[in-house]
Design a protein around this motif. Structure first.
Motif, PDB file in Angstrom:
ATOM      1  N   SER A  29       0.836  -1.204   0.000  1.00  0.00           N
ATOM      2  CA  SER A  29       0.000   0.000   0.000  1.00  0.00           C
ATOM      3  C   SER A  29       0.874   1.259   0.000  1.00  0.00           C
ATOM      4  CB  SER A  29      -0.983   0.006   1.168  1.00  0.00           C
ATOM      5  OG  SER A  29      -0.297  -0.221   2.376  1.00  0.00           O
TER       6      SER A  29
ATOM      7  N   SER B  74       2.154   1.751  -3.517  1.00  0.00           N
ATOM      8  CA  SER B  74       1.131   2.255  -4.447  1.00  0.00           C
ATOM      9  C   SER B  74       0.571   3.598  -4.000  1.00  0.00           C
ATOM     10  CB  SER B  74       0.027   1.214  -4.624  1.00  0.00           C
ATOM     11  OG  SER B  74      -0.402   0.778  -3.360  1.00  0.00           O
TER      12      SER B  74
ATOM     13  N   TYR C 115      -0.868   4.493  -1.008  1.00  0.00           N
ATOM     14  CA  TYR C 115      -2.027   4.546  -0.130  1.00  0.00           C
ATOM     15  C   TYR C 115      -1.686   4.285   1.338  1.00  0.00           C
ATOM     16  CZ  TYR C 115      -4.710   4.530  -4.432  1.00  0.00           C
ATOM     17  OH  TYR C 115      -5.206   4.846  -5.667  1.00  0.00           O
TER      18      TYR C 115
END
Lengths: 249, 357
Positions: free
Chosen positions: B50, B53, B55
């Motif tokens: 995460s 990417s 996030y």
């Protein structure tokens, strides 16, 4: 053809080569003879451009070695040094493949591997291709180094005592192999101690003493007086069916 | 082209060496991923994905980008640099005891660091609550360490220029340089006060947490070209392995390569040592372990040692962060503790390249 023009060389101001002039014709097979310390090995190193003459010049097909790069020389002149134990041995195949080094830019190609495998087969080394060179017998090892020299596809092969440390069978094997290479048009120049082996296999001789040439030519140059004055021992020369033998008295 | 029996055997032999490279590459990647998650605060694979990417939460972001990733890249770069420098030093010195530290580099760097601590007060240190000694003003320490390790190589270059770049001259000069710099460092330690002394000693512990992105950038600008240079010359090092005269007649300029190889190895090593301190054993033992497995052909040995050095240092760093967690040991201690038994095991078991043909 390699031509030596009046070369001089000294180690730390003590002269070792004192004016040598000689011509090795294409396809000749010459033995450089002389006692220990006469300058044989130095002469060989000069011919190979490991050392550079202080004066005089060595010409390869008319071009001075000084004007050639070390890679250019390596494509013409191959060298088989005296046996040296390798700290980090490689395989027989890799050792012979290394003969392609003067031609390699980034990495040896399939052509280089083909040349290597052909030479290994010709010299009966296929069986041991993947062995470490330190595992081989003295005779095999010497053949590997000759194979590496052949992989350089040179016009001249220079050898320093190729038969030292070999028993008589391997000595003959190596010298016969050199004779065959000469027939294939390669010029062979070797420094050798064993007079009788040289007499048996080499057609041409260069006898040096104290940095100078004392005799050059074929079998006819040998007489008792010459050998006695160069080696400082009494000898007897036997001649039998075109062959001559030197024995200490 | 018809493939002869010999060529088939040889191609099979090279395939095995290539597969070793792949195996170690995969191992290195596994260690790298493990290295991201292991540590005082746990980061799961999901957290990592995460964050990558975009996030992830701020804390995890901080941990991964500012702590874990630089540390992992530092291990990869430093491991490869030390190990390949070892391979090249062994080859150009024609000596199995050759390593990046043979030429007295590590001692010179330690002296440089000590000098910075004493002269520039780079070592106004204090103990944080984790009981670690912090060196303030670390840049001066790094620059001084780098400068003095180059002085050590300069010493050897001068000797090589005057008396010839023979293995004997280089090794002897290296030993003398080591002794000299050790004596100088001991002298500095003697006049240092307690706080300076602890800073000097702390610096010598090889520790990959000392750097960040800026350090990594500088490091890679030095190390990557050096590795490429070594790889480019792999066949020349093979030639040198077969003796100086033979190498010359194979078209290799041995004295020039010996000198340039030594300078390149010094630069790469200095780029590791001056940032992270002394990481022992990687440069000596990893090359020998790889030699035993795939043999001494530099064509495979150089990439093999690079990947193995990276994997080894990554693995040791993971151990350093987990053995007595939450405390983190300097990786330099682990490399010796793991490397020595591993090497003795390989030696005793007689695992050699000859058995893998």
């Amino acid at each position: 053809m390699i031509e030596i023009n009046d070369i001089y060389f000294s180690y730390n101001h003590s002269p070792v080569i004192k004016g040598i002039t000689h011509r090795f014709e294409k396809g000749s097979f010459s033995a450089i003879l002389g006692p220990n310390g006469s300058g044989k090995t130095t002469l060989i190193r000069l011919l190979n451009h490991i050392l550079k003459p202080l004066s005089g010049d060595i010409l390869l097909n008319g071009i001075s070695l000084n004007k050639m790069t070390i890679r250019e020389i390596a494509r013409e002149i191959a060298y088989v040094p005296q046996f040296q134990y390798n700290v980090f041995p490689s395989t027989v195949f890799d050792t012979v493949l290394l003969g392609r080094n003067p031609y390699i830019r980034w990495s040896p190609g399939s052509g280089d591997r083909k040349i290597t495998s052909d030479i290994l087969e010709k010299l009966h080394l296929s069986e041991v291709a993947l062995k470490d060179i330190n595992q081989l017998s003295g005779g095999q090892r010497q053949r590997v180094f000759i194979a590496r020299a052949l992989a350089q596809q040179p016009s001249i092969i220079i050898l320093d005592e190729p038969t030292a440390n070999l028993d008589i069978r391997y000595q003959n094997e190596v010298l016969e192999l050199l004779g065959k290479l000469r027939q294939a048009g390669i010029t062979i120049i070797m420094a050798i101690h064993d007079l009788n082996q040289a007499l048996r296999y080499c057609p041409e001789f260069l006898i040096i003493d104290d940095g100078r040439i004392v005799a050059e030519g074929g079998l006819e140059v040998f007489d008792e007086q010459l050998i006695e004055s160069v080696y400082k021992i009494k000898v007897k020369i036997f001649r039998e069916s075109g062959q001559i033998y030197i024995l200490p008295r | 082209m018809i493939e002869t029996e010999v060529l088939k055997k040889y191609n099979n032999y090279t395939r095995k060496r290539k597969s070793y490279l792949w195996i170690v590459l995969i191992l290195m990647l596994v260690f790298a991923v493990l290295g991201i998650s292991v540590g005082p605060s746990k980061v799961s694979m999901g957290d990592f994905l995460s964050v990558i990417s975009g996030y992830g939460d701020e804390t995890k972001n901080q941990i991964i980008f500012n702590l874990r990733l630089p540390r992992i890249l530092a291990a990869i770069l430093s491991g490869a640099a030390l190990s390949v420098s070892g391979v090249v030093m062994q080859s150009i010195l024609r000596n199995p005891l050759g390593s990046p530290f043979t030429l007295g580099l590590s001692n010179a760097a330690a002296f440089g660091a000590a000098l910075a601590v004493i002269l520039f007060g780079a070592g106004s240190t204090f103990s944080s609550n984790t009981d670690a000694v912090i060196i303030s003003n670390p840049y001066i320490t790094t620059i001084s360490a780098f400068f003095w390790s180059l002085v050590a190589s300069l010493l050897i270059i001068i000797v090589a220029r005057k008396k010839g770049a023979t293995p004997e001259n280089m090794i002897l000069t290296g030993i003398i340089a080591s002794t000299l710099f050790t004596a100088l460092t001991t002298g500095l330690q003697y006049i240092a006060d307690d706080i300076q002394l602890s800073a000097i000693v702390f610096w010598t512990f090889g520790d990959l947490s000392k750097g960040g992105w800026k350090e990594l950038l500088i490091q890679s600008l030095i190390i990557l070209p050096v590795l490429l240079y070594f790889y480019y010359n792999r066949w020349n090092y093979n030639a040198i392995d077969s003796g100086d005269e033979a190498a010359h007649s194979l078209g290799t300029n041995t004295p020039a390569l010996r000198l340039s190889g030594m300078i390149a190895a010094s630069l790469a090593t200095a780029a590791v040592v001056s940032f992270y301190g002394i990481i022992a054993f990687v440069g000596l033992v990893v090359p020998h372990i790889v030699r035993r497995i795939i043999g001494s052909n530099e064509r495979f040995l150089i990439p093999g040692a690079a990947l193995s050095g990276s994997a080894f240092l990554l693995g040791c760093d993971i151990l350093a962060r987990t053995v007595i967690s939450p405390m983190v040991l300097p990786v330099g201690i682990i490399t010796s503790l793991v490397g020595a038994p591993l090497f003795i095991f390989l030696l005793m078991r007689g695992i050699g390249s000859s058995q893998w043909k």
